[in-house]
Design a protein around this motif. Structure first.
Motif, PDB file in Angstrom:
ATOM      1  N   TYR A 179       0.852  -1.182   0.000  1.00 23.61           N
ATOM      2  CA  TYR A 179       0.000   0.000   0.000  1.00 23.61           C
ATOM      3  C   TYR A 179       0.889   1.233   0.000  1.00 23.61           C
ATOM      4  CZ  TYR A 179       1.048  -0.442   4.999  1.00 23.61           C
ATOM      5  OH  TYR A 179       1.699  -0.583   6.194  1.00 23.61           O
ATOM      6  N   PHE A 180       0.286   2.390  -0.206  1.00 24.61           N
ATOM      7  CA  PHE A 180       1.031   3.642  -0.153  1.00 24.61           C
ATOM      8  C   PHE A 180       0.252   4.629   0.701  1.00 24.61           C
ATOM      9  CE2 PHE A 180      -1.779   3.808  -3.818  1.00 24.61           C
ATOM     10  CZ  PHE A 180      -2.328   5.083  -3.779  1.00 24.61           C
ATOM     11  N   ILE A 181       0.827   5.780   0.941  1.00 24.65           N
ATOM     12  CA  ILE A 181       0.163   6.790   1.748  1.00 24.65           C
ATOM     13  C   ILE A 181       0.006   8.065   0.930  1.00 24.65           C
ATOM     14  CG2 ILE A 181       2.343   7.510   2.821  1.00 24.65           C
ATOM     15  CD1 ILE A 181       0.699   8.142   5.373  1.00 24.65           C
ATOM     16  N   ASP A 182      -1.219   8.536   0.844  1.00 18.26           N
ATOM     17  CA  ASP A 182      -1.502   9.824   0.214  1.00 18.26           C
ATOM     18  C   ASP A 182      -1.192  10.909   1.241  1.00 18.26           C
ATOM     19  OD1 ASP A 182      -2.271   9.197  -2.356  1.00 18.26           O
ATOM     20  OD2 ASP A 182      -4.395   9.068  -1.894  1.00 18.26           O
ATOM     21  N   ALA A 183      -0.047  11.571   1.081  1.00 20.96           N
ATOM     22  CA  ALA A 183       0.409  12.524   2.091  1.00 20.96           C
ATOM     23  C   ALA A 183      -0.424  13.801   2.068  1.00 20.96           C
ATOM     24  CB  ALA A 183       1.880  12.859   1.858  1.00 20.96           C
ATOM     25  N   ASP A 184      -0.585  14.382   3.259  1.00 23.27           N
ATOM     26  CA  ASP A 184      -1.147  15.729   3.343  1.00 23.27           C
ATOM     27  C   ASP A 184      -0.210  16.696   2.634  1.00 23.27           C
ATOM     28  OD1 ASP A 184      -3.171  14.648   4.871  1.00 23.27           O
ATOM     29  OD2 ASP A 184      -2.366  15.376   6.787  1.00 23.27           O
ATOM     30  N   HIS A 185      -0.740  17.844   2.273  1.00 20.82           N
ATOM     31  CA  HIS A 185       0.106  18.835   1.609  1.00 20.82           C
ATOM     32  C   HIS A 185       1.176  19.341   2.571  1.00 20.82           C
ATOM     33  CE1 HIS A 185       1.294  21.844  -1.274  1.00 20.82           C
ATOM     34  NE2 HIS A 185       1.197  22.776  -0.335  1.00 20.82           N
ATOM     35  N   GLN A 186       2.399  19.414   2.078  1.00 17.53           N
ATOM     36  CA  GLN A 186       3.516  19.950   2.851  1.00 17.53           C
ATOM     37  C   GLN A 186       4.010  21.237   2.185  1.00 17.53           C
ATOM     38  OE1 GLN A 186       6.586  16.992   3.354  1.00 17.53           O
ATOM     39  NE2 GLN A 186       5.323  15.702   4.662  1.00 17.53           N
ATOM     40  N   GLY A 187       4.427  22.173   3.001  1.00 12.72           N
ATOM     41  CA  GLY A 187       4.921  23.438   2.477  1.00 12.72           C
ATOM     42  C   GLY A 187       3.808  24.468   2.376  1.00 12.72           C
ATOM     43  N   ALA A 188       4.128  25.593   1.769  1.00 12.02           N
ATOM     44  CA  ALA A 188       3.158  26.667   1.607  1.00 12.02           C
ATOM     45  C   ALA A 188       2.038  26.235   0.668  1.00 12.02           C
ATOM     46  CB  ALA A 188       3.862  27.920   1.078  1.00 12.02           C
ATOM     47  N   SER A 189       0.935  26.961   0.716  1.00  8.31           N
ATOM     48  CA  SER A 189      -0.259  26.560  -0.027  1.00  8.31           C
ATOM     49  C   SER A 189      -0.043  26.518  -1.539  1.00  8.31           C
ATOM     50  CB  SER A 189      -1.417  27.507   0.293  1.00  8.31           C
ATOM     51  OG  SER A 189      -1.076  28.841  -0.048  1.00  8.31           O
ATOM     52  N   GLY A 190       0.847  27.330  -2.070  1.00  8.86           N
ATOM     53  CA  GLY A 190       1.027  27.379  -3.510  1.00  8.86           C
ATOM     54  C   GLY A 190       2.170  26.547  -4.045  1.00  8.86           C
ATOM     55  N   THR A 191       2.785  25.733  -3.194  1.00 11.24           N
ATOM     56  CA  THR A 191       3.950  24.962  -3.629  1.00 11.24           C
ATOM     57  C   THR A 191       3.538  23.616  -4.212  1.00 11.24           C
ATOM     58  OG1 THR A 191       4.196  24.062  -1.385  1.00 11.24           O
ATOM     59  CG2 THR A 191       5.450  26.056  -1.926  1.00 11.24           C
ATOM     60  N   TRP A 192       4.479  23.007  -4.907  1.00  9.40           N
ATOM     61  CA  TRP A 192       4.302  21.681  -5.498  1.00  9.40           C
ATOM     62  C   TRP A 192       5.253  20.698  -4.827  1.00  9.40           C
ATOM     63  CZ3 TRP A 192       0.168  21.826  -8.548  1.00  9.40           C
ATOM     64  CH2 TRP A 192      -0.137  23.019  -9.220  1.00  9.40           C
ATOM     65  N   PRO A 193       4.884  19.410  -4.772  1.00 12.31           N
ATOM     66  CA  PRO A 193       3.634  18.788  -5.204  1.00 12.31           C
ATOM     67  C   PRO A 193       2.447  19.222  -4.338  1.00 12.31           C
ATOM     68  CG  PRO A 193       5.382  17.158  -4.973  1.00 12.31           C
ATOM     69  CD  PRO A 193       5.857  18.412  -4.304  1.00 12.31           C
ATOM     70  N   ARG A 194       1.255  19.151  -4.886  1.00  9.37           N
ATOM     71  CA  ARG A 194       0.041  19.536  -4.183  1.00  9.37           C
ATOM     72  C   ARG A 194      -0.556  18.309  -3.529  1.00  9.37           C
ATOM     73  NH1 ARG A 194      -2.394  23.906  -6.021  1.00  9.37           N
ATOM     74  NH2 ARG A 194      -0.235  24.584  -6.285  1.00  9.37           N
ATOM     75  N   GLY A 195      -0.308  18.137  -2.233  1.00 11.32           N
ATOM     76  CA  GLY A 195      -0.820  16.980  -1.506  1.00 11.32           C
ATOM     77  C   GLY A 195      -2.224  17.207  -0.979  1.00 11.32           C
ATOM     78  N   GLY A 196      -2.737  16.187  -0.317  1.00 13.55           N
ATOM     79  CA  GLY A 196      -4.057  16.295   0.297  1.00 13.55           C
ATOM     80  C   GLY A 196      -5.205  16.346  -0.687  1.00 13.55           C
ATOM     81  N   LEU A 197      -5.050  15.749  -1.869  1.00 20.22           N
ATOM     82  CA  LEU A 197      -6.101  15.803  -2.888  1.00 20.22           C
ATOM     83  C   LEU A 197      -6.943  14.528  -2.955  1.00 20.22           C
ATOM     84  CD1 LEU A 197      -4.269  17.555  -5.880  1.00 20.22           C
ATOM     85  CD2 LEU A 197      -5.655  18.583  -4.063  1.00 20.22           C
TER      86      LEU A 197
END
Length: 237
Positions: A179-197
């Motif tokens: 299995y894998f883990i869909d990570a929450d977004h890390q970093g500022a709101s406008g940075t990439w990668p965009r997590g938490g989707l």
């Protein structure tokens, strides 16, 4: 003068219509009942997933059961491996692009982290925010092989589904969690990668389906009643 008996419908035709209508009524009722059972199952599934996905982060379960642990919110620590990220074809609400998959080493084996989405023009890791540990997100079972329309091609580095076992095999990473883990977004709101989707939403059309089948059963019951009534009227003439 025409004999009134010649205008009457043959008895076998009437019997056949009655039999077919009766069978269809039973079939439609059974299908409606099945959809009601599916409705109850889907409601229980939605409630269970909501409890997992929006609760406090748990530890990684051992063993992993996709029926019980899919979308479980978890927190995991480990060591980031010195491996390039794998880009997996993605289509999101933000448009087409890629999921950024990076492996980390845990005490249970290699765990792949879906760091989030990047558009096609942001494939350069230099444009991404760094991955920090520990990671919190939702556990997801791997999808092996590919999709209905496309297949993974590890030799060419082309991935269309998030398949942890195949990705680790292609990179010779050793024992890997399925299995894998869909990570929450890390970093500022406008940075990439965009997590938490991660989309935690399930279609639940079963009530509409059940009502449709019951309505069809009612229509055929009305038709059956009409056939019986018209047959009695014809016999009186």
């Amino acid at each position: 003068m025409t004999d009134g008996n010649t205008a009457r419908q043959p008895l076998w035709v009437t019997a056949a219509l009655l039999g077919v209508s009766a069978v269809l009524i039973v079939v439609f009722v059974l299908l409606g009942n099945w959809q009601v059972r599916r409705l109850v199952w889907k409601q229980e599934l939605i409630a269970a997933v909501d409890a997992r996905a929006f609760g406090e982060p748990a530890g990684v379960p051992t063993p992993f059961d996709p029926h019980q642990h899919a979308y479980l919110r978890a927190s995991v620590d480990g060591r980031l491996l010195d491996q390039p990220a794998v880009l997996v074809k993605a289509v999101t609400g933000s448009g087409p692009g890629y999921w950024v998959m990076s492996p980390i080493k845990t005490d249970r084996g290699v765990l792949w982290v879906n760091r989030g989405y990047v558009p096609a023009e942001v494939q350069n890791p230099a444009d991404w925010s760094p991955l920090s540990l520990p990671i919190t997100g939702l556990l997801r079972p791997g999808v092996s092989g590919g999709t209905l329309l496309e297949r993974n091609d590890p030799a060419a580095g082309r991935w269309v589904s998030r398949d942890p076992m195949a990705m680790s095999k292609a990179l010779n990473l050793g024992p890997t969690l399925p299995y894998f883990i869909d990570a929450d977004h890390q970093g500022a709101s406008g940075t990439w990668p965009r997590g938490g989707l991660t989309v935690v939403r399930f279609r639940n059309p079963h009530l509409a389906y059940a009502l449709t089948w019951y309505a069809m059963a009612a229509l055929f019951a009305a038709a059956l009643a009409y056939l019986i009534w018209s047959g009695r009227v014809a016999r009186r003439l």
